[in-house]
Design a protein around this motif. Sequence first.
Motif, PDB file in Angstrom:
ATOM      1  N   LYS A   1       0.834  -1.226   0.000  1.00 39.13           N
ATOM      2  CA  LYS A   1       0.000   0.000   0.000  1.00 39.13           C
ATOM      3  C   LYS A   1       0.863   1.269   0.000  1.00 39.13           C
ATOM      4  N   ILE A   2       2.034   1.192   0.629  1.00 38.42           N
ATOM      5  CA  ILE A   2       2.935   2.357   0.657  1.00 38.42           C
ATOM      6  C   ILE A   2       3.355   2.729  -0.771  1.00 38.42           C
ATOM      7  N   PHE A   3       3.756   1.718  -1.535  1.00 38.29           N
ATOM      8  CA  PHE A   3       4.235   1.970  -2.906  1.00 38.29           C
ATOM      9  C   PHE A   3       3.126   2.555  -3.773  1.00 38.29           C
ATOM     10  N   VAL A   4       1.904   2.030  -3.582  1.00 43.74           N
ATOM     11  CA  VAL A   4       0.766   2.526  -4.357  1.00 43.74           C
ATOM     12  C   VAL A   4       0.468   3.982  -3.975  1.00 43.74           C
ATOM     13  N   ALA A   5       0.383   4.252  -2.655  1.00 42.11           N
ATOM     14  CA  ALA A   5       0.025   5.605  -2.197  1.00 42.11           C
ATOM     15  C   ALA A   5       1.051   6.642  -2.644  1.00 42.11           C
ATOM     16  N   LYS A   6       2.332   6.298  -2.597  1.00 39.96           N
ATOM     17  CA  LYS A   6       3.390   7.253  -2.950  1.00 39.96           C
ATOM     18  C   LYS A   6       3.640   7.348  -4.439  1.00 39.96           C
ATOM     19  N   GLY A   7       3.229   6.311  -5.189  1.00 43.33           N
ATOM     20  CA  GLY A   7       3.641   6.247  -6.584  1.00 43.33           C
ATOM     21  C   GLY A   7       5.134   5.953  -6.649  1.00 43.33           C
ATOM     22  N   ARG A   8       5.585   5.065  -5.738  1.00 46.28           N
ATOM     23  CA  ARG A   8       7.026   4.787  -5.630  1.00 46.28           C
ATOM     24  C   ARG A   8       7.395   3.566  -6.458  1.00 46.28           C
ATOM     25  N   PRO A   9       8.488   3.642  -7.221  1.00 45.79           N
ATOM     26  CA  PRO A   9       8.942   2.461  -7.973  1.00 45.79           C
ATOM     27  C   PRO A   9       9.223   1.305  -7.015  1.00 45.79           C
ATOM     28  N   THR A  10       8.800   0.085  -7.369  1.00 47.49           N
ATOM     29  CA  THR A  10       8.910  -1.038  -6.436  1.00 47.49           C
ATOM     30  C   THR A  10      10.347  -1.545  -6.288  1.00 47.49           C
ATOM     31  N   ASP A  11      11.267  -1.045  -7.135  1.00 48.84           N
ATOM     32  CA  ASP A  11      12.665  -1.475  -6.970  1.00 48.84           C
ATOM     33  C   ASP A  11      13.429  -0.589  -5.979  1.00 48.84           C
ATOM     34  N   ASN A  12      12.708   0.319  -5.295  1.00 48.59           N
ATOM     35  CA  ASN A  12      13.354   1.179  -4.303  1.00 48.59           C
ATOM     36  C   ASN A  12      12.976   0.709  -2.895  1.00 48.59           C
ATOM     37  N   PRO A  13      13.922   0.079  -2.181  1.00 53.06           N
ATOM     38  CA  PRO A  13      13.594  -0.542  -0.887  1.00 53.06           C
ATOM     39  C   PRO A  13      13.291   0.486   0.209  1.00 53.06           C
ATOM     40  N   LEU A  14      12.689  -0.002   1.311  1.00 54.40           N
ATOM     41  CA  LEU A  14      12.236   0.876   2.398  1.00 54.40           C
ATOM     42  C   LEU A  14      13.106   0.738   3.636  1.00 54.40           C
TER      43      LEU A  14
ATOM     44  N   HIS B   1       2.381  19.428   5.263  1.00 53.41           N
ATOM     45  CA  HIS B   1       3.026  18.960   4.013  1.00 53.41           C
ATOM     46  C   HIS B   1       2.476  17.600   3.602  1.00 53.41           C
ATOM     47  N   VAL B   2       2.239  16.734   4.589  1.00 49.09           N
ATOM     48  CA  VAL B   2       1.710  15.396   4.294  1.00 49.09           C
ATOM     49  C   VAL B   2       0.307  15.531   3.703  1.00 49.09           C
ATOM     50  N   ILE B   3      -0.507  16.378   4.327  1.00 45.47           N
ATOM     51  CA  ILE B   3      -1.889  16.579   3.867  1.00 45.47           C
ATOM     52  C   ILE B   3      -1.910  17.169   2.452  1.00 45.47           C
ATOM     53  N   ALA B   4      -0.913  17.986   2.131  1.00 39.60           N
ATOM     54  CA  ALA B   4      -0.843  18.573   0.786  1.00 39.60           C
ATOM     55  C   ALA B   4      -0.626  17.491  -0.277  1.00 39.60           C
ATOM     56  N   ASP B   5       0.028  16.391   0.091  1.00 45.37           N
ATOM     57  CA  ASP B   5       0.340  15.327  -0.881  1.00 45.37           C
ATOM     58  C   ASP B   5      -0.674  14.178  -0.867  1.00 45.37           C
ATOM     59  N   PHE B   6      -1.337  13.954   0.288  1.00 49.82           N
ATOM     60  CA  PHE B   6      -2.265  12.816   0.412  1.00 49.82           C
ATOM     61  C   PHE B   6      -3.592  13.315   0.960  1.00 49.82           C
ATOM     62  N   SER B   7      -4.669  12.584   0.646  1.00 43.82           N
ATOM     63  CA  SER B   7      -5.946  12.937   1.259  1.00 43.82           C
ATOM     64  C   SER B   7      -6.018  12.279   2.631  1.00 43.82           C
ATOM     65  N   GLN B   8      -6.737  12.921   3.553  1.00 51.13           N
ATOM     66  CA  GLN B   8      -6.850  12.369   4.908  1.00 51.13           C
ATOM     67  C   GLN B   8      -7.726  11.118   4.959  1.00 51.13           C
ATOM     68  N   GLU B   9      -8.490  10.859   3.875  1.00 52.36           N
ATOM     69  CA  GLU B   9      -9.242   9.589   3.817  1.00 52.36           C
ATOM     70  C   GLU B   9      -8.283   8.446   3.510  1.00 52.36           C
ATOM     71  N   GLU B  10      -7.235   8.765   2.736  1.00 56.27           N
ATOM     72  CA  GLU B  10      -6.267   7.767   2.293  1.00 56.27           C
ATOM     73  C   GLU B  10      -5.421   7.239   3.450  1.00 56.27           C
ATOM     74  N   ILE B  11      -4.976   8.143   4.336  1.00 59.71           N
ATOM     75  CA  ILE B  11      -4.058   7.746   5.414  1.00 59.71           C
ATOM     76  C   ILE B  11      -4.389   8.466   6.721  1.00 59.71           C
ATOM     77  N   THR B  12      -4.027   7.828   7.829  1.00 58.56           N
ATOM     78  CA  THR B  12      -4.126   8.429   9.157  1.00 58.56           C
ATOM     79  C   THR B  12      -2.861   9.246   9.397  1.00 58.56           C
ATOM     80  N   ILE B  13      -3.016  10.464   9.917  1.00 61.33           N
ATOM     81  CA  ILE B  13      -1.839  11.304  10.149  1.00 61.33           C
ATOM     82  C   ILE B  13      -1.713  11.663  11.630  1.00 61.33           C
ATOM     83  N   VAL B  14      -0.538  11.413  12.193  1.00 59.10           N
ATOM     84  CA  VAL B  14      -0.241  11.845  13.557  1.00 59.10           C
ATOM     85  C   VAL B  14       0.556  13.143  13.462  1.00 59.10           C
TER      86      VAL B  14
END
Length: 318
Positions: A43-56, A149-162
């Motif tokens: 889900k992280i890769f999908v939400a970020k639009g991150r290439p899957t060959d980049n490890p976490l 900054h996080v809210i500017a990139d993602f919707s609050q429905e998509e992820i929980t933000i602390v």
Amino acid sequence: MEHNQEVIYLAAQTIKNGDLVAFPTETVYGLGANALNSAAVKKIFVAKGRPTDNPLIVHIANLEQLSSLVTNVSSQAQTLIESFWPGPLTLIFPASKLVPPEVTAGGNTVAIRMPSHPVALALINQAGVPVAAPSANKSGKPSPTTAQHVIADFSQEEITIVDAGPTQVGVESTVLDVTGNKPVLLRAGGASKEDLEAAIGPIVVVQHSQSKPKSPGMKYRHYAPQAQVELLQTIDLDLLKKKKGRTAVLQLQENKDVRRQADLYFSFAGSLEKMSQQLFSIFRQCDEQNIDFILVEAVPPIGLGLAITDRVQRAAQK
Ligand code: TXA
Ligand code: MG
């Protein structure tokens, strides 16, 4: 604090349920998932639009979690753990079978750090699992140093933000490979090369122009605002007057003439700490204010200056 406790409790439940949580660390905000759950990590890769060959990076809160994730801790790694954890240092280890391939991008090593932010530690402890987390920005954007900054990139429905306010260091952790004979700096960051060398001796700096980068993330364009970033040796009034377009200037020490001429101006009273803390926030602010050029005066590449120089150089690549 009461409020915070409840938010952290709910965020820990979210991680346990296999969903995503954006949370503060001392460096930048991370976008976290249960590191042992492949579906959650995907889900992280999908939400970020991150290439899957980049490890976490896997974030831990205690050393028992480390032993379950790695097959070996070298004596160099042990020394660094004792002096730099919790803190902005990520170490590369040989991965155990417990680490899903989504985290390592199919490789046999895993990047691990123990953050020092109390909210991050509380979240990981309450979730009871290691937390895989890249920076909580859309791929290619500057890393977030505030919840806004996080809210500017993602919707609050998509992820929980602390939300725990602005982060302290402002640039990401230092990534160091200690799996080989010589320690290799893969990414300059919050822990300075000089401090690391004082603990373990000389460190090799990797050249990212190599066709096969050792740290997969380094081949992607990063930290980039819309405006054109330029890293310049010195910025004076004459140079600024020649710029056509709305121009922001960043200088370690204030120059009053330059301040008057610039559309946006930032100086940092000579403090590399202040500059690194504000750098990504300033990049985002420049975009909001339709700045065309962001001119950054070079800083000495020592201490946090090495990470600042790296991020500005990468933001300047179009
Ligand atoms: O400060 C930070 O490190 C933040 C906070 C959230 O902890 N995280 C962060 O993650 O900056 P990310 O995903 O944006 O950057 C992780 C970097 C990438 O350059 C990635 O390629 C590298 O670490 N990396 C991860 N696993 C690796 C591995 N096994 N070997 C080499 N490099 C690795
Ligand atoms: Mg990132």
